[in-house]
Scaffold this motif. Structure first.
Motif, PDB file in Angstrom:
ATOM      1  N   VAL A   1       0.838  -1.205   0.000  1.00 50.78           N
ATOM      2  CA  VAL A   1       0.000   0.000   0.000  1.00 50.78           C
ATOM      3  C   VAL A   1       0.872   1.254   0.000  1.00 50.78           C
ATOM      4  CG1 VAL A   1      -1.725   1.333   1.304  1.00 50.78           C
ATOM      5  CG2 VAL A   1      -1.974  -1.165   1.056  1.00 50.78           C
ATOM      6  N   ASP A   2       1.908   1.270   0.831  1.00 48.36           N
ATOM      7  CA  ASP A   2       2.814   2.430   0.872  1.00 48.36           C
ATOM      8  C   ASP A   2       3.438   2.679  -0.495  1.00 48.36           C
ATOM      9  OD1 ASP A   2       2.314   2.804   3.571  1.00 48.36           O
ATOM     10  OD2 ASP A   2       4.143   1.772   4.224  1.00 48.36           O
ATOM     11  N   LEU A   3       3.946   1.616  -1.123  1.00 50.43           N
ATOM     12  CA  LEU A   3       4.555   1.757  -2.439  1.00 50.43           C
ATOM     13  C   LEU A   3       3.517   2.202  -3.471  1.00 50.43           C
ATOM     14  CD1 LEU A   3       6.869   1.464  -4.447  1.00 50.43           C
ATOM     15  CD2 LEU A   3       6.298  -0.992  -4.607  1.00 50.43           C
ATOM     16  N   PHE A   4       2.361   1.577  -3.428  1.00 49.96           N
ATOM     17  CA  PHE A   4       1.293   1.920  -4.368  1.00 49.96           C
ATOM     18  C   PHE A   4       0.962   3.406  -4.332  1.00 49.96           C
ATOM     19  CE2 PHE A   4      -3.224   2.665  -5.067  1.00 49.96           C
ATOM     20  CZ  PHE A   4      -3.339   2.263  -6.385  1.00 49.96           C
ATOM     21  N   LEU A   5       0.830   3.962  -3.141  1.00 45.83           N
ATOM     22  CA  LEU A   5       0.474   5.376  -3.012  1.00 45.83           C
ATOM     23  C   LEU A   5       1.550   6.299  -3.591  1.00 45.83           C
ATOM     24  CD1 LEU A   5      -1.223   5.330   0.485  1.00 45.83           C
ATOM     25  CD2 LEU A   5      -2.339   5.601  -1.750  1.00 45.83           C
ATOM     26  N   LYS A   6       2.773   5.791  -3.711  1.00 45.07           N
ATOM     27  CA  LYS A   6       3.860   6.580  -4.305  1.00 45.07           C
ATOM     28  C   LYS A   6       3.878   6.468  -5.834  1.00 45.07           C
ATOM     29  CE  LYS A   6       6.865   6.067  -0.319  1.00 45.07           C
ATOM     30  NZ  LYS A   6       8.001   5.311   0.237  1.00 45.07           N
ATOM     31  N   ILE A   7       3.415   5.330  -6.368  1.00 41.95           N
ATOM     32  CA  ILE A   7       3.583   5.102  -7.814  1.00 41.95           C
ATOM     33  C   ILE A   7       2.262   4.905  -8.566  1.00 41.95           C
ATOM     34  CG2 ILE A   7       5.921   4.201  -7.524  1.00 41.95           C
ATOM     35  CD1 ILE A   7       4.769   1.359  -7.934  1.00 41.95           C
TER      36      ILE A   7
ATOM     37  N   ARG B   1      -6.570   4.480   2.602  1.00 45.86           N
ATOM     38  CA  ARG B   1      -5.448   3.605   2.966  1.00 45.86           C
ATOM     39  C   ARG B   1      -5.936   2.324   3.647  1.00 45.86           C
ATOM     40  NH1 ARG B   1      -0.171   3.335   4.126  1.00 45.86           N
ATOM     41  NH2 ARG B   1       0.340   5.405   3.365  1.00 45.86           N
ATOM     42  N   GLU B   2      -6.848   2.423   4.591  1.00 46.47           N
ATOM     43  CA  GLU B   2      -7.334   1.233   5.309  1.00 46.47           C
ATOM     44  C   GLU B   2      -8.048   0.277   4.364  1.00 46.47           C
ATOM     45  OE1 GLU B   2      -6.583   0.232   8.444  1.00 46.47           O
ATOM     46  OE2 GLU B   2      -5.241   1.972   8.315  1.00 46.47           O
ATOM     47  N   HIS B   3      -8.834   0.809   3.436  1.00 43.25           N
ATOM     48  CA  HIS B   3      -9.531  -0.024   2.454  1.00 43.25           C
ATOM     49  C   HIS B   3      -8.520  -0.726   1.541  1.00 43.25           C
ATOM     50  CE1 HIS B   3     -12.682  -1.421  -0.190  1.00 43.25           C
ATOM     51  NE2 HIS B   3     -12.086  -0.835  -1.221  1.00 43.25           N
ATOM     52  N   LEU B   4      -7.464  -0.026   1.171  1.00 43.06           N
ATOM     53  CA  LEU B   4      -6.445  -0.599   0.285  1.00 43.06           C
ATOM     54  C   LEU B   4      -5.727  -1.786   0.927  1.00 43.06           C
ATOM     55  CD1 LEU B   4      -4.930   2.650  -1.241  1.00 43.06           C
ATOM     56  CD2 LEU B   4      -6.452   1.015  -2.380  1.00 43.06           C
ATOM     57  N   LYS B   5      -5.676  -1.824   2.243  1.00 46.15           N
ATOM     58  CA  LYS B   5      -5.027  -2.947   2.932  1.00 46.15           C
ATOM     59  C   LYS B   5      -5.790  -4.259   2.707  1.00 46.15           C
ATOM     60  CE  LYS B   5      -2.932  -0.192   6.593  1.00 46.15           C
ATOM     61  NZ  LYS B   5      -2.979   0.123   8.026  1.00 46.15           N
ATOM     62  N   ASP B   6      -7.063  -4.153   2.295  1.00 42.23           N
ATOM     63  CA  ASP B   6      -7.874  -5.342   2.007  1.00 42.23           C
ATOM     64  C   ASP B   6      -7.806  -5.734   0.535  1.00 42.23           C
ATOM     65  OD1 ASP B   6      -8.727  -5.494   4.662  1.00 42.23           O
ATOM     66  OD2 ASP B   6     -10.416  -4.148   4.283  1.00 42.23           O
TER      67      ASP B   6
END
Length: 143
Positions: free
Chosen positions: A12-18, A39-44
């Motif tokens: 998720v961290d990487l995704f939000l950067k790229i 962010r919390e939804h993306l963790k699923d």
């Protein structure tokens, strides 16, 4: 090979950067908030990761609706550099989903031409085109 695995916090961290800028815009136009607020939804989500390079292609997921599913996917800039590889594995992913569900559907941001082209490649039929969004369906092909 591209695999589909449960997203980790690092994914998720990487995704939000790229995340592709157009995908970022699509989220904002459709939900009225920046992607970072989800962010919390993306963790699923399911992460599409290349096992050869470790690169992250996308985050996505699906929810059952009747006999089908509502599929969503947000792409990273890795897709732009590796389109053919992404397309090849997308068809495998589509086929796996269609083994479980009779159809795949959702709406897509009309300005996101890469998504529109990708969905055409995946066999989408367009049900409705509106100013900002178009609705598609992908169904099983009977053999």
């Amino acid at each position: 090979m591209i695999i589909f695995k449960d997203a980790t916090e690092q994914d998720v961290d990487l995704f939000l950067k790229i995340i592709r800028p157009m995908d970022r815009e699509e989220v904002f136009v459709s939900l009225g908030e920046p992607i970072e607020n989800y962010r919390e939804h993306l963790k699923d989500a399911v992460a599409w990761v290349d096992t050869d390079t470790g690169e992250l292609y996308a985050l996505g997921g699906w929810d059952k609706t009747g006999d089908g599913c509502i599929l969503w996917a947000l792409l990273t800039d890795v897709v732009e550099r590796n389109k053919l590889r992404f397309l090849r594995y997308s068809l495998k992913f589509r086929d796996e989903i269609l083994k479980k569900y009779a159809f795949i559907t959702n709406t897509v941001y009309a300005r996101n031409t890469l998504h529109m082209e990708w969905l055409n490649w995946m066999g989408a039929t367009w049900l409705r085109h509106e100013a900002d969004f178009s609705t598609f369906i992908i169904t099983r092909k009977e053999e």
